[in-house]
Scaffold this motif. Structure first.
Motif, PDB file in Angstrom:
ATOM      1  N   GLY A 109      42.307  23.862  36.198  1.00 33.58           N
ATOM      2  CA  GLY A 109      43.310  22.553  35.969  1.00 33.58           C
ATOM      3  C   GLY A 109      43.746  22.218  37.430  1.00 33.58           C
ATOM      4  N   ALA A 110      43.528  23.031  38.314  1.00 33.56           N
ATOM      5  CA  ALA A 110      44.032  22.484  39.500  1.00 33.56           C
ATOM      6  C   ALA A 110      43.097  22.940  40.723  1.00 33.56           C
ATOM      7  CB  ALA A 110      45.384  23.513  39.933  1.00 33.56           C
ATOM      8  N   ASN A 162      36.494  19.844  38.010  1.00 31.12           N
ATOM      9  CA  ASN A 162      37.333  20.876  37.777  1.00 31.12           C
ATOM     10  C   ASN A 162      36.629  22.209  38.112  1.00 31.12           C
ATOM     11  OD1 ASN A 162      39.685  19.237  36.962  1.00 31.12           O
ATOM     12  ND2 ASN A 162      39.036  19.360  34.844  1.00 31.12           N
ATOM     13  N   THR A 163      35.295  22.069  38.516  1.00 32.18           N
ATOM     14  CA  THR A 163      34.614  23.401  38.896  1.00 32.18           C
ATOM     15  C   THR A 163      34.704  23.678  40.270  1.00 32.18           C
ATOM     16  OG1 THR A 163      33.242  22.863  37.019  1.00 32.18           O
ATOM     17  CG2 THR A 163      32.419  24.282  38.717  1.00 32.18           C
ATOM     18  N   VAL A 164      34.880  25.014  40.544  1.00 33.22           N
ATOM     19  CA  VAL A 164      34.873  25.378  42.025  1.00 33.22           C
ATOM     20  C   VAL A 164      33.912  26.663  42.090  1.00 33.22           C
ATOM     21  CG1 VAL A 164      36.125  26.630  43.785  1.00 33.22           C
ATOM     22  CG2 VAL A 164      37.394  25.013  42.328  1.00 33.22           C
ATOM     23  N   ARG A 165      32.977  26.492  43.025  1.00 35.86           N
ATOM     24  CA  ARG A 165      32.006  27.210  43.277  1.00 35.86           C
ATOM     25  C   ARG A 165      31.792  27.835  44.757  1.00 35.86           C
ATOM     26  NH1 ARG A 165      29.199  22.954  41.882  1.00 35.86           N
ATOM     27  NH2 ARG A 165      29.047  23.512  39.645  1.00 35.86           N
ATOM     28  N   PHE A 166      31.483  29.324  44.873  1.00 33.17           N
ATOM     29  CA  PHE A 166      31.423  29.744  46.340  1.00 33.17           C
ATOM     30  C   PHE A 166      30.373  31.002  46.170  1.00 33.17           C
ATOM     31  CE2 PHE A 166      34.945  31.836  44.727  1.00 33.17           C
ATOM     32  CZ  PHE A 166      34.934  33.191  45.002  1.00 33.17           C
ATOM     33  N   ARG A 167      30.007  31.608  47.089  1.00 37.41           N
ATOM     34  CA  ARG A 167      29.087  32.668  47.289  1.00 37.41           C
ATOM     35  C   ARG A 167      29.594  33.580  47.919  1.00 37.41           C
ATOM     36  NH1 ARG A 167      24.211  32.853  45.047  1.00 37.41           N
ATOM     37  NH2 ARG A 167      22.947  30.580  44.474  1.00 37.41           N
ATOM     38  N   VAL A 168      29.569  35.047  47.673  1.00 34.98           N
ATOM     39  CA  VAL A 168      30.302  35.823  48.302  1.00 34.98           C
ATOM     40  C   VAL A 168      29.503  37.287  47.799  1.00 34.98           C
ATOM     41  CG1 VAL A 168      31.777  36.644  46.538  1.00 34.98           C
ATOM     42  CG2 VAL A 168      32.450  36.986  48.670  1.00 34.98           C
ATOM     43  N   ALA A 169      29.422  38.220  49.050  1.00 30.04           N
ATOM     44  CA  ALA A 169      28.787  39.603  48.538  1.00 30.04           C
ATOM     45  C   ALA A 169      29.215  40.106  47.482  1.00 30.04           C
ATOM     46  CB  ALA A 169      28.433  40.300  49.804  1.00 30.04           C
ATOM     47  N   LYS A 170      28.679  40.691  46.586  1.00 32.45           N
ATOM     48  CA  LYS A 170      29.424  41.813  45.266  1.00 32.45           C
ATOM     49  C   LYS A 170      30.575  40.887  44.814  1.00 32.45           C
ATOM     50  CE  LYS A 170      27.990  45.910  47.608  1.00 32.45           C
ATOM     51  NZ  LYS A 170      28.569  47.466  48.078  1.00 32.45           N
ATOM     52  N   GLN A 227      49.057  33.731  40.178  1.00 29.93           N
ATOM     53  CA  GLN A 227      50.301  33.523  40.942  1.00 29.93           C
ATOM     54  C   GLN A 227      50.433  31.894  41.322  1.00 29.93           C
ATOM     55  OE1 GLN A 227      49.934  36.347  44.065  1.00 29.93           O
ATOM     56  NE2 GLN A 227      50.256  37.919  42.723  1.00 29.93           N
ATOM     57  N   ALA A 228      49.285  31.242  41.497  1.00 30.30           N
ATOM     58  CA  ALA A 228      49.571  30.062  42.132  1.00 30.30           C
ATOM     59  C   ALA A 228      49.630  28.982  40.859  1.00 30.30           C
ATOM     60  CB  ALA A 228      48.227  29.403  43.045  1.00 30.30           C
ATOM     61  N   ASP A 229      49.610  29.444  39.682  1.00 33.97           N
ATOM     62  CA  ASP A 229      49.849  28.488  38.385  1.00 33.97           C
ATOM     63  C   ASP A 229      48.290  27.561  38.190  1.00 33.97           C
ATOM     64  OD1 ASP A 229      52.148  29.646  37.231  1.00 33.97           O
ATOM     65  OD2 ASP A 229      53.325  28.186  38.585  1.00 33.97           O
ATOM     66  N   ALA A 230      47.291  28.171  38.846  1.00 39.39           N
ATOM     67  CA  ALA A 230      46.036  27.240  38.867  1.00 39.39           C
ATOM     68  C   ALA A 230      45.304  27.784  37.606  1.00 39.39           C
ATOM     69  CB  ALA A 230      45.183  27.583  39.941  1.00 39.39           C
ATOM     70  N   SER A 231      45.857  26.901  36.344  1.00 36.64           N
ATOM     71  CA  SER A 231      45.301  27.314  34.980  1.00 36.64           C
ATOM     72  C   SER A 231      43.795  27.654  34.938  1.00 36.64           C
ATOM     73  CB  SER A 231      45.703  26.495  34.129  1.00 36.64           C
ATOM     74  OG  SER A 231      45.381  25.112  34.512  1.00 36.64           O
ATOM     75  N   LEU A 232      43.297  28.896  34.583  1.00 39.07           N
ATOM     76  CA  LEU A 232      41.769  29.024  34.581  1.00 39.07           C
ATOM     77  C   LEU A 232      41.319  28.581  33.168  1.00 39.07           C
ATOM     78  CD1 LEU A 232      39.561  30.311  36.552  1.00 39.07           C
ATOM     79  CD2 LEU A 232      40.156  32.401  35.611  1.00 39.07           C
ATOM     80  N   LEU A 233      40.305  28.228  33.019  1.00 37.19           N
ATOM     81  CA  LEU A 233      39.543  27.685  31.867  1.00 37.19           C
ATOM     82  C   LEU A 233      38.293  28.480  31.773  1.00 37.19           C
ATOM     83  CD1 LEU A 233      39.654  23.723  32.131  1.00 37.19           C
ATOM     84  CD2 LEU A 233      41.367  25.275  31.262  1.00 37.19           C
ATOM     85  N   SER A 234      37.687  28.959  32.666  1.00 37.76           N
ATOM     86  CA  SER A 234      36.296  29.853  32.398  1.00 37.76           C
ATOM     87  C   SER A 234      36.166  30.388  34.010  1.00 37.76           C
ATOM     88  CB  SER A 234      35.147  29.255  32.017  1.00 37.76           C
ATOM     89  OG  SER A 234      34.793  28.241  32.903  1.00 37.76           O
ATOM     90  N   ILE A 235      35.344  31.496  33.998  1.00 38.15           N
ATOM     91  CA  ILE A 235      34.775  32.059  35.212  1.00 38.15           C
ATOM     92  C   ILE A 235      33.711  32.833  34.992  1.00 38.15           C
ATOM     93  CG2 ILE A 235      36.138  34.222  34.915  1.00 38.15           C
ATOM     94  CD1 ILE A 235      36.445  33.992  38.217  1.00 38.15           C
ATOM     95  N   GLN A 236      32.728  32.732  36.003  1.00 34.51           N
ATOM     96  CA  GLN A 236      31.508  33.331  35.739  1.00 34.51           C
ATOM     97  C   GLN A 236      31.020  33.976  37.089  1.00 34.51           C
ATOM     98  OE1 GLN A 236      29.285  30.100  34.011  1.00 34.51           O
ATOM     99  NE2 GLN A 236      29.047  31.073  32.244  1.00 34.51           N
ATOM    100  N   VAL A 237      30.246  35.022  37.090  1.00 36.35           N
ATOM    101  CA  VAL A 237      29.404  35.390  38.340  1.00 36.35           C
ATOM    102  C   VAL A 237      28.091  35.504  38.108  1.00 36.35           C
ATOM    103  CG1 VAL A 237      29.251  37.452  40.040  1.00 36.35           C
ATOM    104  CG2 VAL A 237      31.604  36.750  39.088  1.00 36.35           C
TER     105      VAL A 237
END
Length: 315
Positions: free
Chosen positions: A237-238, A260-268, A282-292
């Motif tokens: 939401g943030a 509302n979607t944030v994506r990035f690439r990172v090793a492992k 901690q930043a009150d960035a409400s998380l709706l979903s997350i995938q790797v």
């Protein structure tokens, strides 16, 4: 089991020379299961036909199953098995008859051919349909029969040309188990396929061919590691605040925000999740979903060639 150097093939078409295969080098060790990937027209089938003595190379040399491809093609054919894309059996022949006859073609005595046929009927789950004509078999049963016919003479090296094309998921899974069982007995397998999940699940090592040249080679994991890391994608939401946090992840690359979607690439990517989740909380960035998402072999092909193997292979 395969050592090819500078293998090439040209064709003449409408007055022009077409370089179908352009000097490929291929090494396959005893006991390996190697996948050979490439879109239609890349040179995959031409290479396979050269290695199995069905097409003479324009240039280059190869030793296949211990025999010189050019000077001893008969020796190569005695030591390899080849399962083509089309079905090998005749529709009116019984399953057991096809296997016994195939064994006789390879010089097995009548009793040995029957013994070997019975052994393969059991291994490939064909015993109950041994008396049925091949034309009445399901697609999965026909493919298992094709492979059984290809190994009736106990070849050291087996070529499988797109063995699971057209099969339903259950039949594909069953066929994969049979291929694994062959590999477990020490048979070296050279497999062409259009199914990326098949190559990923079965192969020790993969070769990718495009425009007649080998463009990538390695284990499935090593090839995928050449792509810039796992894709971490989450909805929040943030998004602005979340993007700032994601940008500070050690090794983060290719950061994008789309609504509302944030994506990035990172090793492992799985190892960065615990810290990322704590910081988002901690930043009150409400998380709706997350995938790797781990990189796929299609991502590898896209990185190497700028186009998708999956899209091209079905064009």
């Amino acid at each position: 089991m395969i050592k090819a150097r500078g293998l090439a093939r040209q064709f003449r078409a409408r007055g022009h020379t077409v370089d179908a295969v352009q000097g490929v080098d291929i090494d396959v060790s005893r006991g390996e299961l190697v996948g050979f990937l490439g879109p239609n027209g890349a040179g995959k089938s031409t290479t396979l036909r050269m290695l199995t003595t069905l097409l003479r190379p324009t240039a280059g040399e190869a030793v296949v199953a211990g025999c010189d491809l050019l000077s001893d093609p008969a020796g190569v054919r005695k030591r390899i098995g080849y399962v083509a894309q089309g079905h090998s059996s005749g529709d009116e022949q019984k399953v057991i008859e096809e296997l016994v006859l195939q064994g006789r073609f390879y010089g097995l005595a009548a009793g040995e051919s029957r013994r070997r046929a019975d052994e393969l009927l059991e291994r490939f789950d064909l015993t109950e349909i041994a008396g049925r004509t091949a034309g009445k078999l399901s697609g999965g049963q026909k493919r298992r029969l094709d492979i059984a016919m290809g190994v009736i003479h106990s070849p050291e090296l087996l070529f499988l040309d797109e063995p699971s094309t057209g099969l339903d998921p259950q039949s594909r899974s069953n066929l994969w188990d049979r291929i694994r069982s062959l590999r477990a007995t020490g048979t070296t397998i050279f497999l062409t396929t259009h199914y990326l999940d098949e190559a990923d699940a079965l192969c020790d090592r993969i070769l990718v061919i495009d425009h007649g040249k080998i463009v990538a080679e390695g284990t499935p994991d090593s090839l995928k590691n050449q792509v810039a890391g796992d894709l971490v994608q989450f909805e929040t939401g943030a998004p602005a605040a979340a993007a700032e946090i994601a940008a500070k992840v050690d090794g983060a690359q290719e950061l994008h925000v789309d609504g509302n979607t944030v994506r990035f690439r990172v090793a492992k990517g799985d190892t960065v999740l615990p810290l990322l989740l704590r910081q988002l909380d901690q930043a009150d960035a409400s998380l709706l979903s997350i995938q790797v998402h781990r990189p796929t072999l299609d991502d590898v092909f896209l990185t190497m060639t700028g186009r998708s193997l999956r899209e091209e292979s079905h064009a």
